[in-house]
Design a protein around this motif. Structure first.
Motif, PDB file in Angstrom:
ATOM      1  N   GLY A  51       0.903  -1.235   0.040  1.00 35.08           N
ATOM      2  CA  GLY A  51      -0.081   0.053   0.034  1.00 35.08           C
ATOM      3  C   GLY A  51       0.890   1.437  -0.127  1.00 35.08           C
ATOM      4  O   GLY A  51       0.248   2.390   0.142  1.00 35.08           O
ATOM      5  N   ARG A  52       2.105   1.013  -0.163  1.00 31.87           N
ATOM      6  CA  ARG A  52       2.879   2.247  -0.262  1.00 31.87           C
ATOM      7  C   ARG A  52       3.126   3.004  -1.474  1.00 31.87           C
ATOM      8  O   ARG A  52       3.270   2.144  -2.642  1.00 31.87           O
ATOM      9  N   VAL A  53       2.867   4.212  -1.661  1.00 33.56           N
ATOM     10  CA  VAL A  53       2.990   4.897  -3.028  1.00 33.56           C
ATOM     11  C   VAL A  53       4.492   4.818  -3.464  1.00 33.56           C
ATOM     12  O   VAL A  53       5.344   5.324  -2.809  1.00 33.56           O
ATOM     13  N   ILE A  54       4.463   4.089  -4.948  1.00 27.55           N
ATOM     14  CA  ILE A  54       5.874   4.093  -5.340  1.00 27.55           C
ATOM     15  C   ILE A  54       5.939   4.811  -6.407  1.00 27.55           C
ATOM     16  O   ILE A  54       7.278   5.054  -6.886  1.00 27.55           O
ATOM     17  N   ALA A  55       4.952   5.419  -7.145  1.00 27.47           N
ATOM     18  CA  ALA A  55       4.921   6.216  -8.274  1.00 27.47           C
ATOM     19  C   ALA A  55       3.873   7.144  -8.324  1.00 27.47           C
ATOM     20  O   ALA A  55       2.798   6.879  -7.655  1.00 27.47           O
ATOM     21  N   ILE A  56       3.946   8.365  -9.005  1.00 26.91           N
ATOM     22  CA  ILE A  56       2.967   9.240  -8.931  1.00 26.91           C
ATOM     23  C   ILE A  56       2.653   9.701 -10.509  1.00 26.91           C
ATOM     24  O   ILE A  56       3.732   9.557 -11.103  1.00 26.91           O
ATOM     25  N   HIS A  57       1.598   9.720 -11.043  1.00 24.94           N
ATOM     26  CA  HIS A  57       1.076   9.974 -12.543  1.00 24.94           C
ATOM     27  C   HIS A  57       0.538  11.476 -12.340  1.00 24.94           C
ATOM     28  O   HIS A  57      -0.145  11.868 -11.508  1.00 24.94           O
ATOM     29  N   CYS A  58       0.810  12.163 -13.472  1.00 20.87           N
ATOM     30  CA  CYS A  58       0.119  13.394 -13.766  1.00 20.87           C
ATOM     31  C   CYS A  58       0.153  13.765 -15.103  1.00 20.87           C
ATOM     32  O   CYS A  58       0.780  13.187 -16.126  1.00 20.87           O
ATOM     33  N   ASN A  59      -0.468  14.952 -15.455  1.00 18.06           N
ATOM     34  CA  ASN A  59      -0.560  15.272 -16.964  1.00 18.06           C
ATOM     35  C   ASN A  59      -0.062  16.730 -16.808  1.00 18.06           C
ATOM     36  O   ASN A  59      -0.130  17.372 -15.829  1.00 18.06           O
ATOM     37  N   TYR A  60       0.726  17.204 -17.723  1.00 18.41           N
ATOM     38  CA  TYR A  60       1.159  18.605 -17.751  1.00 18.41           C
ATOM     39  C   TYR A  60       0.339  19.474 -18.664  1.00 18.41           C
ATOM     40  O   TYR A  60      -0.255  18.974 -19.602  1.00 18.41           O
ATOM     41  N   ASP A  61       0.575  20.728 -18.577  1.00 16.91           N
ATOM     42  CA  ASP A  61      -0.174  21.674 -19.666  1.00 16.91           C
ATOM     43  C   ASP A  61       0.994  22.113 -20.301  1.00 16.91           C
ATOM     44  O   ASP A  61       1.795  23.181 -19.864  1.00 16.91           O
ATOM     45  N   PRO A  62       1.001  21.862 -21.718  1.00 19.40           N
ATOM     46  CA  PRO A  62       2.014  22.542 -22.338  1.00 19.40           C
ATOM     47  C   PRO A  62       2.134  24.105 -22.782  1.00 19.40           C
ATOM     48  O   PRO A  62       3.110  24.432 -23.108  1.00 19.40           O
ATOM     49  N   ASN A  63       1.155  24.578 -22.334  1.00 15.24           N
ATOM     50  CA  ASN A  63       1.271  26.022 -22.290  1.00 15.24           C
ATOM     51  C   ASN A  63       1.459  26.694 -21.037  1.00 15.24           C
ATOM     52  O   ASN A  63       1.611  28.036 -20.882  1.00 15.24           O
ATOM     53  N   SER A  64       2.243  26.056 -20.243  1.00  7.95           N
ATOM     54  CA  SER A  64       2.595  26.665 -19.123  1.00  7.95           C
ATOM     55  C   SER A  64       4.170  26.746 -19.023  1.00  7.95           C
ATOM     56  O   SER A  64       4.794  26.725 -18.009  1.00  7.95           O
ATOM     57  N   LYS A  65       4.664  26.636 -19.946  1.00  5.02           N
ATOM     58  CA  LYS A  65       6.273  26.494 -20.312  1.00  5.02           C
ATOM     59  C   LYS A  65       6.952  27.500 -19.498  1.00  5.02           C
ATOM     60  O   LYS A  65       6.455  28.854 -19.593  1.00  5.02           O
TER      61      LYS A  65
END
Ligand code: ATP
Ligand code: MG
Length: 554
Positions: free
Chosen positions: A428-442
Motif C-alpha cells: 500500500g506504499r506509494v511508489i510512483a505518481i502520475h500526472c498530466n502537464y499543461d504544455p502552455n505553462s512552459k
C-alpha cells in the motif's frame, strides 16, 4: 570601506596613540597562534581584529607562530594555520614569522637579566615552586636558591642550555617579588628544560622559554605597537611590562579584549584535540567542528565568518554568543552568493503521462535570482522526474499546496502538472505518481490568471546524477558543554545524531562538475557545498545550513 565600520575601544586607544605620535605614528599588530592545533572560530575573531586594524590604519599585521613548546607543536598545525589565515583573505606571504627564530635573542636577554641580578637558577621542582608561590591571601616563600651569586647563575644557566641536566632538574626564574599581590610577579619561571625535538630548531635547544617571557620579547623584536590579547592575560600585563622595561627594549602596549565564547560548542584547542584523538569527529576539519577548516568544509564563506566577527564586536566583557548568529551570517552571505540548483534528497518518481516518451527538452533556469550577473543555465526535462516524497500526500488537508490527487502544482522552471493517480506496492506504499502537464505553462506560468500555489523542485530521471548528502546538526546537545556543575565530562554531551547521511539523492546534471569553491542552494532544502572527499566516482554534499533557523522554528 573599513573606515565606515564602527569604532571600538581598541580603535580609540590607537587613535589616541597616533594623535600623541606614540610609536612614530606606526601601527603594527600580530596574530600569534601556538601551532598546537587547528584554528577555531575564536581565533577568527582575533585574526579579523588584528588584520582589520592593520588594514584600517594602513599598518602591518604579522602572522607569528608562538612555537615555544616542542611537546605539543607540529608542522601540520603550522601549515593548517597558514592555509586558514590565507583562506580568510589576508595576505601574509611576507609576514610569516616564528618565535623559534628568536631563541638566541631570548637567551642573550636572559643572560642580561642574570647579570643584572634579576634572574636566578632554581633547583626546586616545578611542583615545589608552585606550592611555595603562596595564594591571594598569603605571600610566597623565597626559594633557597634565590640568592645565588650572579657568576654561579651564569654557569648553571649555560649548563642548562648545553644539556647537562635532565628535564625538570632546574629552571631559570625572574627575581621579582615573592609577596607581590599579583601571583604572576612572584618569581615566574622563564625557562624550563625539555629534551625534545622541535619542529623547526630540531635538537639545537633543550631549554624552552615560558609564554610570558617569550611573548613580550617576540612583540618587541618585531616592532609591534599594539599587542592585542584576550582578557585572561590582563593579570599578566605587569609581567609583560616588567620584562621589557628591565631590558630597556622597544615596548609595545598590551591591550586585552573579551574572547569569543559560543554556545553549543567547545573552543579550546585542547578540547577539540580530544574530540579528534578519540574519534568523536572525523578529524580537525570535520564539518561539525568549530574550526576554520571545519567551517570551510561545511560550506561557510570567508565573508560569512568576517560578517560574524563584525557583528559580535570587540569589548572588554566576556559573554556567550549564540551559535545561531553564526548561522544567520552564513545564510545572509550565501543568499547573495549561492548558485540555485535542484536536488531531490528523498526521491519518488513522477510520471507525466501526456509528455512524449522519448523526448527531452532543455529549460532555462536562473542561477541566482539575487544576482543577474550569475546568468542562466539549461536543465533537462523529460517524461519521468524525481520529486521529494514529502511533496506528495494522498489525503491532503485543505492547506496543503503541494501535490495530491487532482491538485495542480508548478514544477520550478518547467510546467504546471496535475496529479491524476498513484501507483502502490503490495503493502500500500506509494511508489510512483502520475500526472498530466499543461504544455502552455512552459517556464512555470500562464497568462490566464490561474492560481497555482505550490512550486516543487525536481530532477529528470534519465539525466539525474546520484549523490550522497550529509546533513548536520549541532555537535552538542547542551548550550554549555563545559559546565561541570551539570555534567562530568563534555564528551557526555555530544549529540549522537549530529550527522545524518543520505545515499542515492538525485541531483541535476550540472552538479557532475565538482567545484569545491562554489556555494549552492539546493532549492527549498538548504545551502550545500561539495565535501572535500568528493570525487568523480562519488559526489558528496555537505549541508551548510537550512534555509531558515530550524532551531527557533522546529
Ligand atoms: P585555545 O585556548 O583555544 O588553545 P589559545 O589562546 O591557547 O586558544 P593561541 O594559539 O595562543 O590559542 O591563540 C592565538 C591568538 O588567538 C591569541 O592572541 C589568543 O588570544 C586568540 N584567541 C584564542 N582563542 C580566542 C577566542 N576564543 N576569542 C578570541 N581570540 C582568541
Ligand atoms: Mg594556548
Amino acid at each position: 570601506m573599513e573606515n565606515n565600520k564602527p569604532n571600538h575601544f581598541i580603535h580609540d586607544i590607537i587613535d589616541a596613540d597616533l594623535k600623541a605620535k606614540k610609536y612614530a605614528s606606526k601601527v603594527h599588530t600580530r596574530f600569534p597562534p601556538e601551532p598546537n592545533g587547528y584554528l577555531h572560530i575564536g581565533h577568527a575573531k582575533s585574526i579579523c581584529l588584528n588584520f582589520g586594524i592593520a588594514d584600517k590604519y594602513k599598518g602591518t599585521c604579522n602572522l607569528r607562530f608562538d612555537d615555544t613548546n616542542p611537546l605539543k607543536e607540529s608542522d601540520e598545525y603550522v601549515q593548517s594555520i597558514i592555509a586558514d589565515v590565507e583562506w580568510l583573505g589576508y595576505d601574509i606571504k611576507n609576514n610569516i614569522l616564528y618565535a623559534s627564530d628568536y631563541f638566541d635573542i631570548f637567551y642573550e636577554h636572559a643572560i642580561t637579566l642574570i647579570k643584572a641580578g634579576k634572574a636566578y637558577v632554581d633547583d626546586q621542582s616545578a611542583e615545589l615552586i608552585k606550592s611555595t608561590r603562596g595564594s591571594l591571601s598569603a605571600p610566597g616563600i623565597n626559594s633557597p636558591f634565590r640568592d645565588r651569586a650572579i657568576e654561579e647563575n651564569l654557569t648553571l644557566f649555560k649548563n642548562m642550555k648545553s644539556g647537562q641536566y635532565a628535564n625538570g632538574e632546574k629552571v631559570l626564574r625572574a627575581k621579582i617579588d615573592m609577596s607581590s599581590p599579583n601571583l604572576n610577579m612572584r618569581d615566574p619561571i622563564m625557562y624550563r628544560i625539555i629534551h625534545a625535538n622541535h619542529h623547526r630548531t630540531g635538537d639545537k635547544w633543550c631549554i624552552y622559554p615560558m609564554y610570558d617571557w617569550a611573548h613580550g620579547l617576540e612583540d618587541s623584536i618585531e616592532g609591534i605597537t599594539h599587542s592585542i590579547c584576550t582578557l585572561e592575560f590582563e593579570d599578566h600585563r605587569p609581567l609583560y611590562d616588567w620584562y621589557l622595561s628591565q631590558l630597556k627594549v622597544h615596548h609595545p602596549q598590551q591591550i586585552e579584549f573579551a574572547r569569543l565564547d559560543l554556545d553549543y560548542t567547545v573552543m579550546s584547542k585542547r578540547k577539540l584535540k580530544e574530540l579528534v584523538d578519540n574519534k568523536h569527529v572525523d578529524g580537525w576539519s570535520d564539518p561539525r567542528m568549530p574550526t576554520i577548516s571545519g567551517l570551510r568544509n561545511r560550506g561557510y564563506s570567508p565573508d560569512a565568518i568576517k560578517m560574524f566577527c563584525e557583528k559580535i564586536g570587540v569589548a572588554k566583557r566576556n559573554n556567550i554568543i549564540e551559535y545561531a548568529l553564526l548561522e544567520y551570517c552564513v545564510r545572509e552571505d550565501l543568499n547573495k552568493k549561492a548558485m540555485r540548483v535542484m536536488a531531490v534528497l528523498d526521491p519518488i518518481k513522477l510520471i507525466i503521462d501526456n509528455y512524449p516518451d522519448d523526448t527531452s527538452e532543455d529549460l532555462i533556469a536562473d542561477n541566482n535570482p539575487e544576482n543577474e550577473n550569475d546568468g542562466t543555465r539549461l536543465i533537462p526535462f523529460s517524461k519521468e522526474l524525481w520529486i521529494e516524497k514529502s511533496d506528495f500526500m494522498e489525503d491532503a488537508p485543505k492547506k496543503y499546496f503541494r501535490l495530491s490527487p487532482g491538485k495542480e502544482v508548478r514544477l520550478k522552471h518547467a510546467y504546471y502538472v496535475t496529479c491524476t493517480k498513484v501507483v502502490k506496492d503490495d503493502t500500500g506504499r506509494v511508489i510512483a505518481i502520475h500526472c498530466n502537464y499543461d504544455p502552455n505553462s512552459k517556464g512555470g506560468w500562464t497568462d490566464d490568471g490561474r492560481k497555482v500555489r505550490g512550486t516543487l523542485h525536481w530532477v529528470s530521471v534519465k539525466h539525474a546524477v546520484n549523490a550522497e548528502v550529509r546533513l548536520y546538526d549541532r555537535l552538542f546537545t547542551v548550550d554549555k558543554p563545559l559546565d561541570t556543575k551539570k555534567h562530568n565530562n563534555f564528551i557526555d554531551t555530544i549529540n549522537p545524531n549530529s550527522l545524518h547521511i543520505i545515499q542515492n539523492c538525485k541531483v541535476e546534471p550540472s552538479l557532475n562538475m565538482i567545484d569545491f569553491k562554489q556555494y549552492y542552494q539546493f532549492l527549498r532544502t538548504g545551502y550545500f557545498c561539495f565535501d572535500s572527499q568528493s570525487n568523480a566516482e562519488k559526489l558528496i554534499f555537505n549541508r551548510t545550513s537550512t534555509l531558515r533557523d530550524s532551531w527557533k522554528n522546529p
